[in-house]
Design a protein around this motif. Structure first.
Motif, short mmCIF file in Angstrom:
data_model
loop_
_atom_site.label_atom_id
_atom_site.label_comp_id
_atom_site.label_asym_id
_atom_site.label_seq_id
_atom_site.Cartn_x
_atom_site.Cartn_y
_atom_site.Cartn_z
N ILE A 32 28.49 64.14 41.07
CA ILE A 32 29.55 64.11 40.60
C ILE A 32 29.80 62.58 40.23
CG2 ILE A 32 32.14 64.15 41.33
CD1 ILE A 32 31.30 66.71 41.13
N ALA A 33 30.26 62.36 38.99
CA ALA A 33 30.62 60.77 38.78
C ALA A 33 32.06 60.62 39.21
CB ALA A 33 30.24 60.63 37.23
N VAL A 34 32.30 59.25 39.63
CA VAL A 34 33.50 58.94 39.96
C VAL A 34 34.10 57.69 39.30
CG1 VAL A 34 34.92 58.33 41.91
CG2 VAL A 34 33.45 60.38 42.21
N ALA A 35 35.33 57.37 38.74
CA ALA A 35 35.92 56.35 38.32
C ALA A 35 37.32 55.97 38.95
CB ALA A 35 36.26 56.53 36.74
N GLY A 36 37.60 54.68 38.77
CA GLY A 36 38.78 54.56 39.53
C GLY A 36 39.94 53.52 38.65
N PHE A 37 40.62 52.93 39.27
CA PHE A 37 41.50 52.13 38.40
C PHE A 37 42.09 50.82 39.04
CE2 PHE A 37 45.11 50.69 35.71
CZ PHE A 37 44.77 51.28 34.55
N ASP A 38 42.13 49.81 38.80
CA ASP A 38 42.60 48.44 39.33
C ASP A 38 41.45 47.35 39.51
OD1 ASP A 38 45.16 49.33 39.65
OD2 ASP A 38 44.84 49.94 41.75
N ASP A 39 40.38 47.83 39.87
CA ASP A 39 39.27 46.90 40.45
C ASP A 39 39.73 45.96 41.49
OD1 ASP A 39 36.68 45.70 40.37
OD2 ASP A 39 36.97 44.22 38.95
N ALA A 94 36.64 48.49 45.26
CA ALA A 94 35.83 48.81 44.27
C ALA A 94 34.18 48.19 44.30
CB ALA A 94 36.44 48.65 43.18
N ARG A 95 34.19 47.18 44.96
CA ARG A 95 32.95 46.48 45.23
C ARG A 95 32.49 46.64 46.39
NH1 ARG A 95 36.74 43.36 42.51
NH2 ARG A 95 37.31 42.15 44.31
N THR A 96 33.10 46.97 47.41
CA THR A 96 32.36 47.16 49.00
C THR A 96 32.08 48.65 49.17
OG1 THR A 96 34.75 47.32 49.61
CG2 THR A 96 33.75 45.20 49.63
N ILE A 97 32.76 49.49 48.46
CA ILE A 97 32.42 50.84 48.72
C ILE A 97 30.85 51.53 48.15
CG2 ILE A 97 33.09 51.91 46.58
CD1 ILE A 97 34.16 54.27 48.43
N TRP A 98 30.21 52.28 48.51
CA TRP A 98 28.85 52.70 48.08
C TRP A 98 28.84 54.03 47.59
CZ3 TRP A 98 25.11 49.85 46.34
CH2 TRP A 98 24.08 50.35 45.71
N PRO A 99 28.55 54.33 46.26
CA PRO A 99 28.02 53.34 45.32
C PRO A 99 29.38 52.45 44.70
CG PRO A 99 28.31 55.36 44.34
CD PRO A 99 28.17 55.68 45.74
N GLN A 100 29.01 51.37 44.20
CA GLN A 100 30.25 50.52 43.77
C GLN A 100 30.85 51.18 42.57
OE1 GLN A 100 28.47 46.57 42.93
NE2 GLN A 100 29.18 46.01 44.83
N LEU A 101 32.21 51.03 42.39
CA LEU A 101 32.97 51.78 41.84
C LEU A 101 32.95 51.37 40.30
CD1 LEU A 101 34.93 54.44 41.94
CD2 LEU A 101 36.66 52.79 42.53
N THR A 102 32.91 52.43 39.34
CA THR A 102 33.18 52.07 37.77
C THR A 102 34.77 52.20 37.82
OG1 THR A 102 31.14 52.80 36.77
CG2 THR A 102 32.79 53.39 35.59
N THR A 103 35.22 51.34 37.27
CA THR A 103 36.87 51.18 37.38
C THR A 103 37.33 50.50 36.20
OG1 THR A 103 38.73 50.72 38.68
CG2 THR A 103 36.76 49.07 38.92
N VAL A 104 38.83 50.65 35.85
CA VAL A 104 39.56 49.91 34.90
C VAL A 104 39.68 48.42 35.64
CG1 VAL A 104 41.72 49.56 33.74
CG2 VAL A 104 40.43 51.74 33.66
N LYS A 105 39.47 47.24 35.05
CA LYS A 105 39.67 46.25 35.72
C LYS A 105 41.20 45.62 35.22
CE LYS A 105 38.10 41.28 36.36
NZ LYS A 105 38.27 41.21 37.88
N GLN A 106 42.22 45.49 36.26
CA GLN A 106 43.22 44.72 36.04
C GLN A 106 42.94 43.23 36.21
OE1 GLN A 106 47.01 46.35 36.30
NE2 GLN A 106 46.56 47.86 37.79
N PRO A 107 43.51 42.21 35.46
CA PRO A 107 43.25 40.88 36.02
C PRO A 107 44.41 40.61 36.94
CG PRO A 107 44.59 40.92 33.90
CD PRO A 107 44.12 42.30 34.08
N ILE A 108 44.06 41.12 38.43
CA ILE A 108 45.32 40.84 39.43
C ILE A 108 45.57 39.62 39.72
CG2 ILE A 108 45.78 41.36 41.57
CD1 ILE A 108 44.01 44.09 41.62
N ASP A 109 44.53 38.42 39.85
CA ASP A 109 44.81 37.11 40.08
C ASP A 109 45.60 36.63 39.00
OD1 ASP A 109 42.98 37.38 42.37
OD2 ASP A 109 41.32 36.57 41.61
#
Length: 350
Positions: free
Chosen positions: A279-286, A290-305
């Motif tokens: 199963i492929a998994v994608a998220g939203f926010d970045d 998204a960087r600490t879970i394994w495997p690291q998450l494919t996601t939509v990057k919001q420029p939160i900073d």
């Protein structure tokens, strides 16, 4: 005149107590204490109640009346998640850079005492303005109460009544469309989608991006499996279990934020399946998850900073426009997003 609690200690007099004695609303008391225009009889009733109850004003704040306090408010919902945590850090950093202080205030989405919350807050602090992250950026009773109180505010990621105030956001529809398109181009047709909180307009925009992308590529919604989530981990677990138990040959699941996507990965692993092989998994926010879970998450990057900094800047600009020019400035900042591909997705084996 005073009252005491069960332990015999003096009970703190609230603005609600003043309003009850004066026979007016809490917001009217707030207007009197903030020197807004009210009738002479109303003013006298409120001040008589203030005197009888010995209601204590924040004298230091009142002495600043007519000038900037360099205090900004940040309202947050009790179901605070990783996105809001990261956003708050960025706001604090920007406030520090510009010489402002931040006051945090909890306000649950759906709370029926927003007028009281605002009145109590303004009795303690003379706030220059308020930042409203989701979901409070779309809680209309709260917006109504802030407008009635004459408080300036900037919203983060609203999906409703966009002309109402200054706001900072990304194009949620386009971002979701592009992530769905990415999964389709990797060979996925049977895609699960986890919606966000149904009370938020942004959740509807993201679902619309998903469904429109499927339609563009000739994929029927019947080939997808859609489940309701609420932008938190537990909701993501429930929704992912629903999708994985649907009996449909789902090869990818796209969750409307990273917290729910991390729950999907946990749910897939719980079943003895692999991400992304099964199963492929994608998220939203970045967010950081998204960087600490394994495997690291494919996601939509919001420029939160950048969004954090811009929300502070837009609010301060609106404050100055109001105080100096007497105009209501409702600027908006639509920032660019990007698709970040990591280990949680890969092209579907033919």
């Amino acid at each position: 005149m005073s009252s005491r609690d069960r332990a015999g200690k003096p009970k703190k007099v609230t603005m609600k107590d003043v309003a009850t004695m004066a026979g007016v609303s809490i917001m009217t008391v707030s207007r009197v204490l903030n020197n807004d225009k009210v009738s002479e009889s109303t003013y006298e009733r409120v001040m008589e109640a203030v005197t009888k109850l010995n209601y204590r004003l924040n004298v230091s704040a009142r002495s600043l009346s007519g000038s900037q306090s360099y205090l900004l408010g940040f309202f947050y919902d009790n179901s605070i998640g990783s996105y809001i945590s990261q956003y708050l850090i960025g706001v604090l950093q920007r406030c520090n850079e510009l010489g402002y202080h931040l006051v945090l205030e909890s306000c649950g989405f759906g709370a029926d005492n927003v007028e009281e919350i605002i009145s109590e807050l303004t009795s303690r602090y003379m706030l220059d303005g308020i930042i409203l992250p989701p979901p409070l950026s779309e809680y209309l009773p709260l917006l109504d109460a802030l407008d009635e109180a004459g408080l300036r505010y900037v919203r983060v990621g609203p999906g409703l009544e966009l002309d109402r105030s200054a706001y900072v956001s990304i194009d949620d529809y386009k971002a979701t469309y592009e992530m769905t398109e990415h999964l389709i181009k990797e060979g996925h047709r049977n895609i699960g989608f986890i919606k966000g909180d149904c009370h938020q307009g942004v959740a509807a925009n993201r679902f619309r991006g998903f469904s429109d992308a499927l339609a563009h590529y000739g994929i029927s919604m019947e080939e997808a499996v859609v489940a309701e989530g609420d932008f938190n981990f537990n909701g993501g677990m429930t929704a992912s279990e629903e999708i994985l138990s649907s009996g449909k040959p789902v090869t990818a699941i796209f969750a409307s934020n990273d917290d729910m996507a991390s729950a999907v990965i946990a749910s897939v692993h719980k079943r003895g399946l692999r991400v992304p092989e099964d199963i492929a998994v994608a998220g939203f926010d970045d967010t950081s998850i998204a960087r600490t879970i394994w495997p690291q998450l494919t996601t939509v990057k919001q420029p939160i900073d950048q969004m954090s900094a811009d929300s502070v800047d837009l609010l301060i600009e609106a404050i100055k426009a109001d105080s100096i020019l007497g105009i209501k400035l409702n600027k908006r900042a639509i920032l660019p997003h990007s698709i970040v591909v990591r280990g949680s997705t890969r092209p579907l084996d033919k």
